[in-house]
Design an enzyme around this catalytic site. Structure first.
Site, PDB file in Angstrom:
ATOM      1  N   HIS A  55       0.802  -1.231   0.000  1.00 20.26           N
ATOM      2  CA  HIS A  55       0.000   0.000   0.000  1.00 20.26           C
ATOM      3  C   HIS A  55       0.833   1.279   0.000  1.00 20.26           C
ATOM      4  O   HIS A  55       0.294   2.365  -0.170  1.00 20.26           O
ATOM      5  CB  HIS A  55      -0.947   0.033   1.197  1.00 20.26           C
ATOM      6  CG  HIS A  55      -0.267   0.442   2.470  1.00 20.26           C
ATOM      7  ND1 HIS A  55       0.533  -0.407   3.190  1.00 20.26           N
ATOM      8  CD2 HIS A  55      -0.239   1.627   3.121  1.00 20.26           C
ATOM      9  CE1 HIS A  55       1.011   0.223   4.229  1.00 20.26           C
ATOM     10  NE2 HIS A  55       0.571   1.467   4.237  1.00 20.26           N
TER      11      HIS A  55
HETATM   12  C1  UD1 Z   1      -2.211   6.235   5.018  1.00 18.60           C
HETATM   13  C2  UD1 Z   1      -0.917   6.761   5.622  1.00 18.60           C
HETATM   14  C3  UD1 Z   1       0.094   5.628   5.674  1.00 18.60           C
HETATM   15  C4  UD1 Z   1      -0.449   4.421   6.398  1.00 18.60           C
HETATM   16  C5  UD1 Z   1      -1.751   4.014   5.736  1.00 18.60           C
HETATM   17  C6  UD1 Z   1      -2.368   2.843   6.452  1.00 18.60           C
HETATM   18  C7  UD1 Z   1      -0.523   9.152   5.155  1.00 18.60           C
HETATM   19  C8  UD1 Z   1       0.337  10.109   4.412  1.00 18.60           C
HETATM   20  N1  UD1 Z   1      -0.330   7.844   4.844  1.00 18.60           N
HETATM   21  O1  UD1 Z   1      -1.936   5.882   3.674  1.00 18.60           O
HETATM   22  O2  UD1 Z   1       1.241   6.065   6.369  1.00 18.60           O
HETATM   23  O3  UD1 Z   1       0.472   3.363   6.334  1.00 18.60           O
HETATM   24  O4  UD1 Z   1      -2.659   5.131   5.767  1.00 18.60           O
HETATM   25  O5  UD1 Z   1      -3.366   2.257   5.683  1.00 18.60           O
HETATM   26  O6  UD1 Z   1      -1.305   9.553   5.989  1.00 18.60           O
HETATM   27  N2  UD1 Z   1      -9.209   5.219   0.362  1.00 18.60           N
HETATM   28  C9  UD1 Z   1     -10.463   4.668   0.276  1.00 18.60           C
HETATM   29  N3  UD1 Z   1     -11.131   4.408   1.434  1.00 18.60           N
HETATM   30  C10 UD1 Z   1     -10.614   4.658   2.657  1.00 18.60           C
HETATM   31  C11 UD1 Z   1      -9.333   5.230   2.731  1.00 18.60           C
HETATM   32  C12 UD1 Z   1      -8.637   5.484   1.578  1.00 18.60           C
HETATM   33  O7  UD1 Z   1     -10.981   4.407  -0.799  1.00 18.60           O
HETATM   34  O8  UD1 Z   1     -11.273   4.369   3.676  1.00 18.60           O
HETATM   35  C13 UD1 Z   1      -8.449   5.443  -0.898  1.00 18.60           C
HETATM   36  C14 UD1 Z   1      -8.642   6.809  -1.483  1.00 18.60           C
HETATM   37  O9  UD1 Z   1      -8.641   6.710  -2.862  1.00 18.60           O
HETATM   38  C15 UD1 Z   1      -7.400   7.557  -1.040  1.00 18.60           C
HETATM   39  C16 UD1 Z   1      -6.350   6.463  -1.028  1.00 18.60           C
HETATM   40  O10 UD1 Z   1      -7.061   5.286  -0.638  1.00 18.60           O
HETATM   41  O11 UD1 Z   1      -7.106   8.616  -1.869  1.00 18.60           O
HETATM   42  C17 UD1 Z   1      -5.212   6.709  -0.087  1.00 18.60           C
HETATM   43  O12 UD1 Z   1      -5.705   6.977   1.227  1.00 18.60           O
HETATM   44  P1  UD1 Z   1      -4.896   7.937   2.233  1.00 18.60           P
HETATM   45  O13 UD1 Z   1      -5.554   7.948   3.545  1.00 18.60           O
HETATM   46  O14 UD1 Z   1      -4.670   9.243   1.584  1.00 18.60           O
HETATM   47  O15 UD1 Z   1      -3.481   7.247   2.348  1.00 18.60           O
HETATM   48  P2  UD1 Z   1      -3.111   5.717   2.611  1.00 18.60           P
HETATM   49  O16 UD1 Z   1      -2.489   5.176   1.377  1.00 18.60           O
HETATM   50  O17 UD1 Z   1      -4.241   4.947   3.204  1.00 18.60           O
END
Ligand code: UD1
Length: 347
Positions: free
Chosen positions: A200
């Site tokens: 991820h």
């Molecule tokens: C975040 C953290 C990372 C951690 C990870 C755990 C930051 C910079 N990164 O990364 O350090 O290891 O969480 O999982 O804060 N999305 C969904 N549903 C959700 C959440 C996310 O669809 O419930 C999708 C969205 O398209 C979003 C993407 O995942 O844009 C990334 O989510 P985001 O929270 O921005 O970062 P993570 O990759 O989850």
């Protein structure tokens, strides 16, 4: 004493579960969910399974570019911190929710306590590394999970504010260990021996060439691989029109208990997650880290983890290394949460 805890992303729900329980035995806690993770499989299922109290406030910030997401959290947190007037704001790890909590509180002159302080990868192109450094430098108390993390904080002139308390992920695992399900792999149509993988990290997933290499690596493994797919990875796969190799069982994100049960019975774990490197070691399963470096060198030094980046051959060789005779004790004995609460009460 009133403590306001900020959580928002999946690993923070896991870390907050034991800490929240320890806090609520001795003082008042207000739990704020930023809404960074919001899908039921990324959020609600963890609250239910870990017995984490329902958040007092959910800011429902959702996804977005780093600036927009962090700004929306800051705006929401400022209002909540003002209204609740806590003595401490508690933040976890290195996500954008951690940074927003630490900034909002320190601007309001409310002292910040940082759990899982002092981790460093040495890579400033990692969003988490920037969050770690910024948060450590505004926090009043730094709770380091390991001696290595303590060393980093001392080198940055933060030793006086730092306490080595152990890792709250050990506490989280100990609380749930008796509930592990031995035959959980059958739910995924798999029998031992099998591998578990996760991917991820933005550095792996948002770069199609690296994601392709990671899938080729998984495809070269001699066993079936259960791969719970993070929404970021699912999005990147769709954007690049990429599919998982035939030996990979691709599933939606799974709960903590299901994941720990799968890992405990697995032949190996292949991952770019930080938490899983430790969990594999604590559960006695070999880990292969699909990154060029690790924030958890203790997992490597104790013989449980090999850092191979996306090198297929190195991953195969790492899986063949015999398991060490002993588990590691570098992450403490499951009493970090109590030590954190005691330290806060002594201030
Ligand atoms: C975040 C953290 C990372 C951690 C990870 C755990 C930051 C910079 N990164 O990364 O350090 O290891 O969480 O999982 O804060 N999305 C969904 N549903 C959700 C959440 C996310 O669809 O419930 C999708 C969205 O398209 C979003 C993407 O995942 O844009 C990334 O989510 P985001 O929270 O921005 O970062 P993570 O990759 O989850």
């Amino acid at each position: 004493m009133k403590v306001l805890s900020v959580v928002g992303a999946r690993p923070q729900f896991i870390k907050a579960a034991p800490v929240s329980e320890a806090l609520r035995r001795r003082l008042d806690e207000v739990l704020v969910h930023t809404g960074q993770h919001y899908d039921p499989t990324m959020s609600a299922v963890f609250f239910d399974e870990l017995g984490l109290p329902h958040p007092d406030v959910d800011l429902e910030v959702g996804s977005g570019a780093h600036g927009a997401q962090t700004a929306a959290m800051l705006r929401g947190l400022e209002g909540v911190i003002r209204a609740e007037a806590p003595q401490w704001v508690l933040v976890y790890g290195d996500t954008n929710s951690t940074l927003a909590g630490a900034l909002a509180a320190s601007k309001l002159q409310v002292p910040v306590a940082h759990i899982e302080a002092g981790l460093r990868s040495g890579r400033e192109d990692m969003p988490e590394e920037l969050n770690r450094i910024l948060v450590d430098h505004v926090a009043r108390i730094l709770f380091a999970p390991t001696q290595t993390a303590m060393g980093h904080l001392q080198r940055e002139g933060l030793g006086d504010r730092s306490r080595h308390v152990g890792d709250v992920m050990v506490d989280a695992l100990r609380r749930l260990e008796h509930r592990l399900e031995p035959s959980v792999a059958r739910r995924f149509g798999v029998e031992a021996p099998y591998l578990v993988a996760t991917l991820h990290r933005a550095e792996n997933v948002d770069n199609p060439a690296r994601l392709q290499r990671a899938f080729e690596l998984l495809g070269a493994m001699p066993l079936r691989v259960v791969l719970p797919v993070h929404p970021r990875t699912r999005g990147a796969m769709a954007a690049a029109g990429m599919r998982t190799p035939p030996n990979v069982v691709d599933t939606e994100p799974i709960s903590y208990l299901t994941m720990m049960s799968l890992v405990a019975q697995a032949t190996g774990v292949l991952t770019d997650s930080g938490g899983l490197q430790k969990e594999a070691a604590l559960l006695g399963t070999r880990c292969v880290t699909l990154r060029p470096e690790t924030e958890w060198p203790e997992t490597v030094d104790s013989g449980w983890n090999s850092v191979v980046d996306l090198d297929k051959q190195a991953a195969l060789e790492a899986l063949a290394i015999p398991l060490p005779a002993q588990r590691t004790t570098a992450f403490g004995d499951g009493t970090a949460s109590e030590a954190i609460v005691t330290t806060l009460l002594e201030q």
